[in-house]
Write a protein that holds these residues in place. Structure first.
Motif, short mmCIF file in Angstrom:
data_model
loop_
_atom_site.label_atom_id
_atom_site.label_comp_id
_atom_site.label_asym_id
_atom_site.label_seq_id
_atom_site.Cartn_x
_atom_site.Cartn_y
_atom_site.Cartn_z
N GLY A 163 76.69 41.32 76.95
CA GLY A 163 76.74 41.39 78.40
C GLY A 163 76.88 40.04 79.08
O GLY A 163 76.88 39.99 80.31
N VAL A 164 76.97 38.95 78.32
CA VAL A 164 77.17 37.63 78.90
C VAL A 164 78.30 36.94 78.15
O VAL A 164 78.76 37.43 77.11
CB VAL A 164 75.89 36.76 78.83
CG1 VAL A 164 74.77 37.37 79.65
CG2 VAL A 164 75.44 36.58 77.39
N SER A 165 78.74 35.81 78.66
CA SER A 165 79.82 35.07 78.00
C SER A 165 79.41 34.68 76.59
O SER A 165 78.25 34.36 76.31
CB SER A 165 80.15 33.81 78.82
OG SER A 165 81.00 32.95 78.09
N ARG A 166 80.39 34.66 75.70
CA ARG A 166 80.11 34.26 74.32
C ARG A 166 79.76 32.78 74.24
O ARG A 166 79.25 32.31 73.22
CB ARG A 166 81.32 34.56 73.42
CG ARG A 166 81.61 36.03 73.26
CD ARG A 166 82.71 36.26 72.22
NE ARG A 166 82.33 35.76 70.91
CZ ARG A 166 81.60 36.43 70.03
NH1 ARG A 166 81.14 37.64 70.34
NH2 ARG A 166 81.32 35.92 68.85
N ASN A 167 80.02 32.04 75.31
CA ASN A 167 79.66 30.63 75.34
C ASN A 167 78.21 30.41 75.77
O ASN A 167 77.73 29.28 75.71
CB ASN A 167 80.60 29.87 76.28
CG ASN A 167 82.03 29.84 75.78
OD1 ASN A 167 82.28 29.77 74.58
ND2 ASN A 167 82.98 29.92 76.70
N PHE A 168 77.56 31.48 76.23
CA PHE A 168 76.16 31.36 76.63
C PHE A 168 75.32 31.04 75.41
O PHE A 168 75.31 31.78 74.43
CB PHE A 168 75.68 32.64 77.29
CG PHE A 168 74.26 32.58 77.79
CD1 PHE A 168 73.97 32.01 79.02
CD2 PHE A 168 73.21 33.08 77.03
CE1 PHE A 168 72.66 31.95 79.49
CE2 PHE A 168 71.91 33.01 77.49
CZ PHE A 168 71.64 32.45 78.72
N GLU A 169 74.57 29.94 75.48
CA GLU A 169 73.83 29.45 74.30
C GLU A 169 72.34 29.69 74.46
O GLU A 169 71.77 29.51 75.52
CB GLU A 169 74.10 27.96 74.10
CG GLU A 169 73.61 27.43 72.76
CD GLU A 169 74.05 25.98 72.52
OE1 GLU A 169 74.33 25.63 71.37
OE2 GLU A 169 74.13 25.22 73.50
N VAL A 170 71.72 30.11 73.36
CA VAL A 170 70.28 30.31 73.32
C VAL A 170 69.67 29.31 72.36
O VAL A 170 70.36 28.70 71.54
CB VAL A 170 69.92 31.75 72.88
CG1 VAL A 170 70.41 32.76 73.90
CG2 VAL A 170 70.50 32.05 71.51
N ALA A 171 68.37 29.13 72.50
CA ALA A 171 67.64 28.22 71.62
C ALA A 171 66.35 28.88 71.17
O ALA A 171 65.70 29.58 71.96
CB ALA A 171 67.33 26.90 72.33
N CYS A 172 66.00 28.68 69.92
CA CYS A 172 64.74 29.19 69.39
C CYS A 172 63.88 27.99 69.00
O CYS A 172 64.23 27.23 68.08
CB CYS A 172 64.98 30.09 68.18
SG CYS A 172 63.45 30.78 67.48
N LEU A 173 62.78 27.80 69.72
CA LEU A 173 61.85 26.71 69.43
C LEU A 173 60.74 27.24 68.54
O LEU A 173 60.10 28.25 68.87
CB LEU A 173 61.26 26.14 70.72
CG LEU A 173 62.25 25.52 71.71
CD1 LEU A 173 62.62 26.54 72.79
CD2 LEU A 173 61.66 24.29 72.35
N ILE A 174 60.50 26.57 67.43
CA ILE A 174 59.54 27.05 66.44
C ILE A 174 58.39 26.04 66.35
O ILE A 174 58.60 24.87 66.03
CB ILE A 174 60.21 27.24 65.07
CG1 ILE A 174 61.41 28.21 65.21
CG2 ILE A 174 59.21 27.77 64.04
CD1 ILE A 174 62.22 28.36 63.95
N PHE A 175 57.16 26.52 66.63
CA PHE A 175 55.97 25.68 66.64
C PHE A 175 55.04 26.10 65.50
O PHE A 175 55.05 27.26 65.07
CB PHE A 175 55.22 25.84 67.97
CG PHE A 175 56.03 25.51 69.18
CD1 PHE A 175 56.08 24.22 69.67
CD2 PHE A 175 56.74 26.50 69.85
CE1 PHE A 175 56.81 23.90 70.81
CE2 PHE A 175 57.48 26.20 70.98
CZ PHE A 175 57.52 24.90 71.46
N SER A 176 54.23 25.15 65.07
CA SER A 176 53.23 25.46 64.04
C SER A 176 51.91 24.78 64.40
O SER A 176 51.71 23.60 64.14
CB SER A 176 53.69 24.98 62.66
OG SER A 176 53.85 23.58 62.64
N GLY A 177 51.02 25.52 65.04
CA GLY A 177 49.69 25.03 65.33
C GLY A 177 49.65 23.80 66.21
O GLY A 177 50.53 23.57 67.05
N SER A 178 48.62 22.99 66.01
CA SER A 178 48.39 21.80 66.83
C SER A 178 49.33 20.68 66.43
O SER A 178 49.77 20.61 65.28
CB SER A 178 46.94 21.34 66.69
OG SER A 178 46.04 22.36 67.09
N PRO A 179 49.64 19.77 67.37
CA PRO A 179 50.57 18.68 67.08
C PRO A 179 49.99 17.68 66.08
O PRO A 179 48.77 17.45 66.05
CB PRO A 179 50.80 18.03 68.44
CG PRO A 179 49.57 18.38 69.22
CD PRO A 179 49.14 19.72 68.75
#
Length: 316
Positions: free
Chosen positions: A159-175
């Protein structure tokens, strides 16, 4: 799913497998997807909102939470005890979600991950993680959670342009100090699917600091800098450094003669009418200011009248 009959690959499926691989490098237990049973989720036909088909591409159990924020945080915390969790954030910016609520959601994500010390993957828009308007949100996340991987992809939302970009941010606990962050981008269709997986495997194994589709970078705790893929891209960084060193540094005075404007006449003095300038006089004065190209320090000056509408320079 692999390439279809036209030789193209399923971008959503490839994106899901890349996320699972990145998550599994931190926690090999089963991944679960936790989303709110909200208006945004139910109205999956709305542009920019991840549809259930996107979540099914990740091939993980889907947990839909009814109720308010407290129930959602509790579901995140309970599910994260059993294994890594994938959720979404930031796609509701086109709706009535206020900035205040955005900060509250980020606080909830931080609270859930910090208390469980589990692995949390958050899907959002690529423009959102790079926007200056959420610098404080990024600072809150990187100061409270340990960012480990960022996986970018385009062409994965219907339903959106194929150029629309997504990002997945992956965290693990405390820094923790000293942990680098991997950035990986799945480019649009036209690539062999195996190239992405081989490249990511090499990157996650740290056999290379920079690969064809990704790289490792260090992000300081509490940093509010952009998380856009190109912001720290070593290939672009080298190009920027090369362009920054082109040419020579020159002072303005060495290029131009800086003239001070004449003093402003007193208001009680009547202005002296200027003599009318003839076009031929102006042309003569302009030609007198021309310099020979062999003279040192001469720059070519082009005015708007020197170029025709089609881009061809006028002949003398």
């Amino acid at each position: 799913m692999g390439p279809n009959e036209l030789g193209e690959f399923d971008a959503s499926d490839t994106w899901g497998r890349l996320i699972r691989a990145a998550v599994a490098s931190l926690d090999s237990r089963d991944l679960h997807i936790v989303v709110k049973d909200s208006e945004e989720y139910q109205a999956s036909h709305r542009p920019g909102i991840p549809r259930p088909s996107i979540w099914s591409a990740v091939n993980a159990p889907l947990v839909v939470v009814s109720g308010g924020e407290d129930q959602f945080v509790e579901a995140l915390r309970e599910t994260m005890v059993r294994g890594p969790v994938l959720t979404e954030f930031g796609f509701q910016r086109s709706s009535s979600l206020s900035r205040h609520n955005e900060y509250k959601v980020v606080a909830d994500l931080i609270s859930s991950t910090s208390q469980s010390q589990g692995v949390l993957a958050v899907v959002t828009s690529a423009s959102f993680v790079g926007s200056d308007s959420i610098a404080r949100l990024r600072s809150d996340l990187t100061s409270s959670l340990n960012l480990r991987h960022v996986v970018f992809a385009s062409g994965v939302l219907d339903g959106v342009s194929r150029n629309f970009e997504v990002a997945c941010l992956i965290f693990s606990g405390s820094p923790r100090d000293g942990d680098d962050v991997s950035f990986f981008r799945m480019t649009p269709a036209g690539q062999d699917v195996s190239l992405f997986f081989d490249d990511q495997s090499s990157l996650l194994a740290k056999s290379q600091i920079s690969t064809r589709f990704g790289y490792w970078a260090k992000i300081s705790q509490g940093s509010s800098d952009s998380l856009a893929f190109d912001y720290r891209n070593p290939e672009l960084r080298d190009k920027r450094s090369h362009l920054a060193n082109l040419g020579h540094m020159r002072t303005v005075e060495s290029l131009f003669e800086v003239l001070k404007p004449p003093p402003t006449p007193a208001r009680n003095r009547r202005p002296v009418p200027a003599e009318p300038r003839r076009a031929d006089d102006q042309t003569t004065r302009a030609q007198d200011s021309y310099a020979d190209s062999s003279e040192p320090g001469v720059l070519r000056e082009l005015s708007g009248r020197d170029v025709e509408a089609d881009g061809v320079e006028k002949a003398d």
